[in-house]
Design an enzyme around this catalytic site. Structure first.
Site, PDB file in Angstrom:
ATOM      1  N   ARG A 224      38.558  97.685  -3.589  1.00  0.00           N
ATOM      2  CA  ARG A 224      39.017  98.838  -4.363  1.00  0.00           C
ATOM      3  C   ARG A 224      40.534  98.844  -4.356  1.00  0.00           C
ATOM      4  NH1 ARG A 224      34.745  98.919  -6.285  1.00  0.00           N
ATOM      5  NH2 ARG A 224      33.196 100.590  -6.387  1.00  0.00           N
ATOM      6  N   GLU A 253      43.116 102.281 -11.813  1.00  0.00           N
ATOM      7  CA  GLU A 253      42.275 101.797 -12.916  1.00  0.00           C
ATOM      8  C   GLU A 253      41.921 102.947 -13.859  1.00  0.00           C
ATOM      9  OE1 GLU A 253      38.864  99.542 -11.525  1.00  0.00           O
ATOM     10  OE2 GLU A 253      40.134  98.502 -10.072  1.00  0.00           O
ATOM     11  N   HIS A 271      38.334  93.674 -12.757  1.00  0.00           N
ATOM     12  CA  HIS A 271      37.220  94.224 -11.980  1.00  0.00           C
ATOM     13  C   HIS A 271      35.884  93.564 -12.363  1.00  0.00           C
ATOM     14  CE1 HIS A 271      36.080  98.050  -9.521  1.00  0.00           C
ATOM     15  NE2 HIS A 271      35.223  97.055  -9.282  1.00  0.00           N
TER      16      HIS A 271
HETATM   17  C1  GLV Z   1      31.970  97.284  -7.911  1.00  0.00           C
HETATM   18  O1  GLV Z   1      33.157  97.384  -7.747  1.00  0.00           O
HETATM   19  C2  GLV Z   1      31.008  97.846  -7.025  1.00  0.00           C
HETATM   20  O2  GLV Z   1      31.362  98.646  -6.139  1.00  0.00           O
HETATM   21  O3  GLV Z   1      29.823  97.523  -7.174  1.00  0.00           O
END
Ligand code: GLV
Ligand code: GLV
Length: 310
Positions: A224, A253, A271
């Site tokens: 993250r 984001e 991502h």
């Molecule tokens: C993607 O970032 C997830 O947490 O699955």
């Protein structure tokens, strides 16, 4: 009476295939960074929902529709959900762990290799010049063999990265939740971050942590964005203290720090950690199965907030 399940984005078709025979399914287009008001409107008819990791499932949102009993977050991370509020409001929350571990670990290796071997710079050079010229001193990177990889967060994904990195001849050191990361930072040639976003991990990599990293080290983040202070990271890259960064996730984001866009020594992808046919289909299946189970009075298999059944 048929329950209504809202899909807040376009998920792989298996989700609808599981849900549509039993429930009324309403699907919305995938959108980034919805406001609370937007998501409240979208969820207003829902008894249960499959939600995007960018949907803000705040206390206001969760409390707005008294019929909402269950949220299946289409992600392993659920920092977009106020789990405290969900618990208090009696709303069950599930996530999609396990099925995206390999995909995310693979992307972590792809990014580590791309930044240390300057893959994107090389791709850019050929597209710009239309030529492939061999030069003894061009685009030199480092070998992973014999280097030390420091993993912040040795959960499922961190451990899967460790296994892959050992196959590349790296020595792996990891830190688990609650352990000091100082040694890992100070001794690693590459740092890779694999922790969930919580109050404790927000900016776990701040200016002080970056300054403790080995000069010339690299950092990779597929977890993250807010785990890293992005501005401090740009400073560390600009000053040359870090040799490179490879990022799949960003602090704000869908915005990406414009400083990162100008740097040659960063690899940035949007991502896509879990973006394989296999992982995304499996995520849709387990999210939909948990909604199906819950609305049929069975306990969901992947609860992060377990609650009494529907
Ligand atoms: C993607 O970032 C997830 O947490 O699955
Ligand atoms: C996520 O699945 C993790 O535990 O790393």
């Amino acid at each position: 009476m048929r329950y209504t399940v809202v899909l807040t984005g376009e998920y792989p078709p298996i989700a609808r295939e599981i849900l549509a025979p039993a429930f009324d399914v309403i699907q919305h287009p995938t959108e980034q960074a919805r406001t609370e008001e937007e998501i409240i409107t979208i969820l207003s008819e829902a008894d249960a929902a499959i939600t995007l990791l960018g949907d803000p499932l705040t206390r206001n949102v969760l409390a707005a529709n008294p019929n909402l009993r269950m949220v299946a977050n289409y992600a392993v991370g659920y920092n977009n959900v106020d789990v405290e509020a969900a618990r208090e409001l009696g709303i069950t929350v599930t996530n999609t762990p396990g099925v995206l571990t390999d995909a995310t670990a693979d992307l972590t290796m792809a990014l580590m290799l791309a930044i240390t071997r300057r893959v994107v710079e090389g791709d850019d050079e050929i597209r710009t010049t239309g030529r492939c010229e061999w030069e003894p001193m061009k685009l030199l990177g480092i070998s992973l063999q014999g280097k030390r990889l420091g993993i912040i967060g040795m959960g499922r994904i961190g451990s899967a990265v460790a296994e892959r990195a050992r196959a590349f001849g790296m020595e792996v050191v990891g830190s688990r939740r609650g352990e000091s990361i100082d040694d890992v930072l100070a001794t690693s040639d590459v740092i890779s971050v694999h922790a969930p976003l919580t109050r404790e991990t927000h900016h776990i990599i701040d200016a002080a942590a970056l300054s403790r990293m080995k000069p010339g080290a690299y950092i990779v983040n597929t977890s993250r964005g807010p785990l890293i202070d992005e501005n401090a990271l740009c400073d560390a890259l600009d000053s040359g203290h870090l040799r490179g960064a490879a990022l799949d996730v960003y602090e704000f984001e869908p915005e990406v720090n414009p400083r990162l866009l100008r740097m040659r020594n960063v690899v940035i992808v949007p991502h896509i950690g879990s973006a394989t046919d296999e992982a995304r289909t499996a995520m849709a299946r387990i999210a939909a199965m948990d909604v199906f189970r819950f609305l049929n009075g069975q306990p969901p298999l992947n609860p992060v907030v377990p609650q009494p059944r529907a």
